[in-house]
Motif scaffolding. Structure first.
Motif, PDB file in Angstrom:
ATOM      1  N   TYR A  62       1.182  -1.187  -0.011  1.00  0.00           N
ATOM      2  CA  TYR A  62      -0.179  -0.238  -0.446  1.00  0.00           C
ATOM      3  C   TYR A  62       0.557   1.445   0.144  1.00  0.00           C
ATOM      4  N   LEU A  63       0.732   2.738  -1.250  1.00  0.00           N
ATOM      5  CA  LEU A  63       1.613   3.476  -0.923  1.00  0.00           C
ATOM      6  C   LEU A  63       0.793   4.644  -0.168  1.00  0.00           C
ATOM      7  N   THR A  64       1.279   5.017   0.788  1.00  0.00           N
ATOM      8  CA  THR A  64       0.560   6.110   1.845  1.00  0.00           C
ATOM      9  C   THR A  64       0.574   7.185   0.693  1.00  0.00           C
ATOM     10  N   GLN A  65       0.045   8.232   1.000  1.00  0.00           N
ATOM     11  CA  GLN A  65      -0.335   9.159   0.294  1.00  0.00           C
ATOM     12  C   GLN A  65       0.440  10.320   0.820  1.00  0.00           C
ATOM     13  N   THR A  66       1.534  11.230   0.173  1.00  0.00           N
ATOM     14  CA  THR A  66       2.213  12.408   0.763  1.00  0.00           C
ATOM     15  C   THR A  66       1.900  13.542   0.995  1.00  0.00           C
ATOM     16  N   PRO A  67       1.949  13.558   2.331  1.00  0.00           N
ATOM     17  CA  PRO A  67       1.163  15.474   2.396  1.00  0.00           C
ATOM     18  C   PRO A  67       1.339  16.546   1.427  1.00  0.00           C
ATOM     19  N   ARG A  68       0.951  17.617   0.990  1.00  0.00           N
ATOM     20  CA  ARG A  68       0.959  18.249  -0.012  1.00  0.00           C
ATOM     21  C   ARG A  68       2.040  19.620   1.095  1.00  0.00           C
ATOM     22  N   SER A  69       1.741  19.738   2.097  1.00  0.00           N
ATOM     23  CA  SER A  69       2.898  20.552   2.856  1.00  0.00           C
ATOM     24  C   SER A  69       4.098  20.036   2.751  1.00  0.00           C
ATOM     25  N   LEU A  70       4.411  19.220   2.798  1.00  0.00           N
ATOM     26  CA  LEU A  70       5.837  18.809   2.753  1.00  0.00           C
ATOM     27  C   LEU A  70       6.682  19.768   1.182  1.00  0.00           C
TER      28      LEU A  70
ATOM     29  N   ASN B 108      17.823  34.642   2.076  1.00  0.00           N
ATOM     30  CA  ASN B 108      17.318  35.056   3.366  1.00  0.00           C
ATOM     31  C   ASN B 108      17.840  33.491   4.059  1.00  0.00           C
ATOM     32  N   ASN B 109      18.698  33.817   5.258  1.00  0.00           N
ATOM     33  CA  ASN B 109      19.574  33.192   5.752  1.00  0.00           C
ATOM     34  C   ASN B 109      17.924  32.391   6.975  1.00  0.00           C
ATOM     35  N   PHE B 110      17.257  32.543   6.460  1.00  0.00           N
ATOM     36  CA  PHE B 110      15.913  31.460   7.901  1.00  0.00           C
ATOM     37  C   PHE B 110      15.625  30.132   7.372  1.00  0.00           C
ATOM     38  N   LEU B 111      15.877  29.291   8.338  1.00  0.00           N
ATOM     39  CA  LEU B 111      16.397  27.900   8.679  1.00  0.00           C
ATOM     40  C   LEU B 111      14.903  27.662   9.853  1.00  0.00           C
ATOM     41  N   PRO B 112      13.868  26.486   9.155  1.00  0.00           N
ATOM     42  CA  PRO B 112      13.340  26.002   9.825  1.00  0.00           C
ATOM     43  C   PRO B 112      13.814  25.526  11.369  1.00  0.00           C
ATOM     44  N   SER B 113      13.141  24.844  12.306  1.00  0.00           N
ATOM     45  CA  SER B 113      13.496  24.575  13.605  1.00  0.00           C
ATOM     46  C   SER B 113      13.640  22.952  13.017  1.00  0.00           C
ATOM     47  N   TYR B 114      14.366  22.682  13.676  1.00  0.00           N
ATOM     48  CA  TYR B 114      14.922  21.150  12.964  1.00  0.00           C
ATOM     49  C   TYR B 114      13.559  20.438  13.571  1.00  0.00           C
ATOM     50  N   SER B 115      12.572  19.992  15.106  1.00  0.00           N
ATOM     51  CA  SER B 115      11.675  19.830  14.932  1.00  0.00           C
ATOM     52  C   SER B 115      10.578  20.343  13.772  1.00  0.00           C
ATOM     53  N   PHE B 116      10.743  21.936  13.486  1.00  0.00           N
ATOM     54  CA  PHE B 116      10.013  21.317  11.909  1.00  0.00           C
ATOM     55  C   PHE B 116       9.628  20.778  10.910  1.00  0.00           C
ATOM     56  N   GLN B 117      11.503  20.553  10.907  1.00  0.00           N
ATOM     57  CA  GLN B 117      11.635  20.178   9.627  1.00  0.00           C
ATOM     58  C   GLN B 117      11.014  18.272   9.164  1.00  0.00           C
ATOM     59  N   HIS B 118      11.387  18.381  10.888  1.00  0.00           N
ATOM     60  CA  HIS B 118      11.368  16.982  11.196  1.00  0.00           C
ATOM     61  C   HIS B 118       9.067  16.587  10.898  1.00  0.00           C
ATOM     62  N   ALA B 119       8.969  17.034  11.553  1.00  0.00           N
ATOM     63  CA  ALA B 119       7.344  16.895  11.249  1.00  0.00           C
ATOM     64  C   ALA B 119       6.760  16.536   9.775  1.00  0.00           C
ATOM     65  N   LEU B 120       7.622  17.888   9.131  1.00  0.00           N
ATOM     66  CA  LEU B 120       7.205  17.529   7.446  1.00  0.00           C
ATOM     67  C   LEU B 120       7.277  16.448   6.965  1.00  0.00           C
ATOM     68  N   ILE B 121       8.575  15.654   7.691  1.00  0.00           N
ATOM     69  CA  ILE B 121       8.585  14.766   6.296  1.00  0.00           C
ATOM     70  C   ILE B 121       7.729  13.277   7.395  1.00  0.00           C
ATOM     71  N   PRO B 122       7.666  12.594   6.340  1.00  0.00           N
ATOM     72  CA  PRO B 122       5.947  11.526   6.627  1.00  0.00           C
ATOM     73  C   PRO B 122       7.299  10.316   6.668  1.00  0.00           C
ATOM     74  N   SER B 123       6.689   9.436   7.539  1.00  0.00           N
ATOM     75  CA  SER B 123       7.036   8.567   7.588  1.00  0.00           C
ATOM     76  C   SER B 123       6.422   7.301   7.073  1.00  0.00           C
ATOM     77  N   ILE B 124       7.090   6.787   6.161  1.00  0.00           N
ATOM     78  CA  ILE B 124       6.501   5.767   5.049  1.00  0.00           C
ATOM     79  C   ILE B 124       6.455   4.364   5.419  1.00  0.00           C
ATOM     80  N   PRO B 125       6.157   3.339   6.010  1.00  0.00           N
ATOM     81  CA  PRO B 125       6.755   2.037   6.107  1.00  0.00           C
ATOM     82  C   PRO B 125       7.373   1.595   5.166  1.00  0.00           C
ATOM     83  N   ASN B 126       8.522   0.349   5.692  1.00  0.00           N
ATOM     84  CA  ASN B 126       9.547   0.423   4.929  1.00  0.00           C
ATOM     85  C   ASN B 126       8.817  -1.625   4.134  1.00  0.00           C
ATOM     86  N   THR B 127       7.853  -1.959   5.376  1.00  0.00           N
ATOM     87  CA  THR B 127       7.965  -3.412   5.844  1.00  0.00           C
ATOM     88  C   THR B 127       7.467  -4.077   4.177  1.00  0.00           C
ATOM     89  N   PRO B 128       6.137  -3.320   3.677  1.00  0.00           N
ATOM     90  CA  PRO B 128       5.223  -4.160   2.909  1.00  0.00           C
ATOM     91  C   PRO B 128       6.313  -3.902   1.051  1.00  0.00           C
TER      92      PRO B 128
END
Length: 299
Positions: A231-239, A254-274
């Motif tokens: 099953y292929l999960t849908q990737t959020p448009r926000s990413l 612009n030197n602004f960088l999002p915080s580390y926690s914000f960056q990684h909150a946007l990265i979806p966890s896509i299961p590898n197992t199947p």
């Protein structure tokens, strides 16, 4: 007379034969020079089968050749079915060429490399990723370009080819997906030029993911068990939007960088197992692969 055997019997024969890898490759290449789609398709399926299940020396040798298959103009006009099968021979041979070239460029069969958090694609540095992912993309494109619908998988030869492609698609996508996750993890620390390249790779990945879903739908329609189809999960448009905004900020200096926690909150966890499992039924191969010496004698 041709007779059919299991995958295991074929591999035992190949591993036990005194024929050199070079001679083996030459014999199969000679068969692809035939004007008969049946002969050519069987030879290609055998080559693919040996790439996947045979001794690694076989694919190493193919990768060392300056050219492999030149079948982009192949056409069997002897029968109506020949026209349809010739189309798939042209597409299939291109995939095998790309699989061989990818081995040369990456120095391994990416479908067989270790996957997961400590696997090859997840532990690459940024430069390696940006060099490797486009190679995977090209191979994946060639695979998906086989583009058969259920009504065209009409005989054992093309079904055997499709099954090999199906298994490769799952393993290749698993490696591709691992590389994308690694890329996303590194994205916000990249230079502007690397971000631009990475964003392009990611957008192309989304397109290929959609095409893979269509490919897997065909697999289900021709009888591959649903449990073997991931099953292929849908990737959020926000990413995608976050990646685009970050690149825009770099282009505006612009030197602004999002915080580390914000960056990684946007990265979806896509299961590898199947996907990693890729354990489609081997029963499909029964009756469709013949011993190499019988090919040499009779096709």
């Amino acid at each position: 007379m041709l007779f059919t055997v299991s995958n295991l019997d074929l591999i035992r024969y190949i591993n036990g034969t005194s024929m050199s890898v070079e001679r083996l490759a030459d014999v199969l290449a000679e068969k692809t020079g035939s004007s008969s789609w049946v002969v050519v398709f069987k030879a290609l399926v055998t080559v693919h089968h040996l790439m996947v299940h045979g001794n690694e020396r076989f694919i190493q040798h193919l990768a060392s050749r300056n050219s492999l298959f030149t079948l982009h103009n192949f056409l069997d006009k002897s029968a109506i079915e020949g026209y349809t099968m010739s189309t798939f021979i042209r597409r299939y041979s291109r995939y095998l060429n790309e699989k061989s070239l990818a081995y040369r460029l990456i120095a391994s069969d990416i479908t067989k490399t270790k996957r997961g958090v400590d696997g090859m694609m997840r532990t690459m540095n940024t430069k390696e990723l940006l060099n490797t992912l486009p190679v995977i993309q090209i191979q994946f494109d060639a695979l998906l370009n086989f583009n058969a619908n259920p009504d065209e998988l009409t005989n054992g030869i093309i079904r055997a080819a499709f099954m090999l492609l199906f298994k490769d698609s799952l393993r290749l996508f698993a490696a591709y997906n691992d590389g994308i996750l690694n890329l996303l993890d590194k994205y916000f620390d990249m230079r502007k030029s690397q971000c631009k390249e990475s964003l392009d790779i990611y957008i192309k990945f989304l397109g290929r993911k959609t095409k893979l879903a269509q490919f897997l739908k065909v697999a289900e329609q021709v009888g591959i068990a649903q449990r073997d189809i991931p099953y292929l999960t849908q990737t959020p448009r926000s990413l995608l939007e976050a990646l685009q905004q970050h690149l825009a900020s770099l282009e505006e200096k612009n030197n602004f960088l999002p915080s580390y926690s914000f960056q990684h909150a946007l990265i979806p966890s896509i299961p590898n197992t199947p996907v990693v499992k890729a354990s489609a039924s081997d029963g499909w191969f029964e009756g469709n692969i013949t011993l190499l010496h019988e090919y040499v004698k009779n096709i």
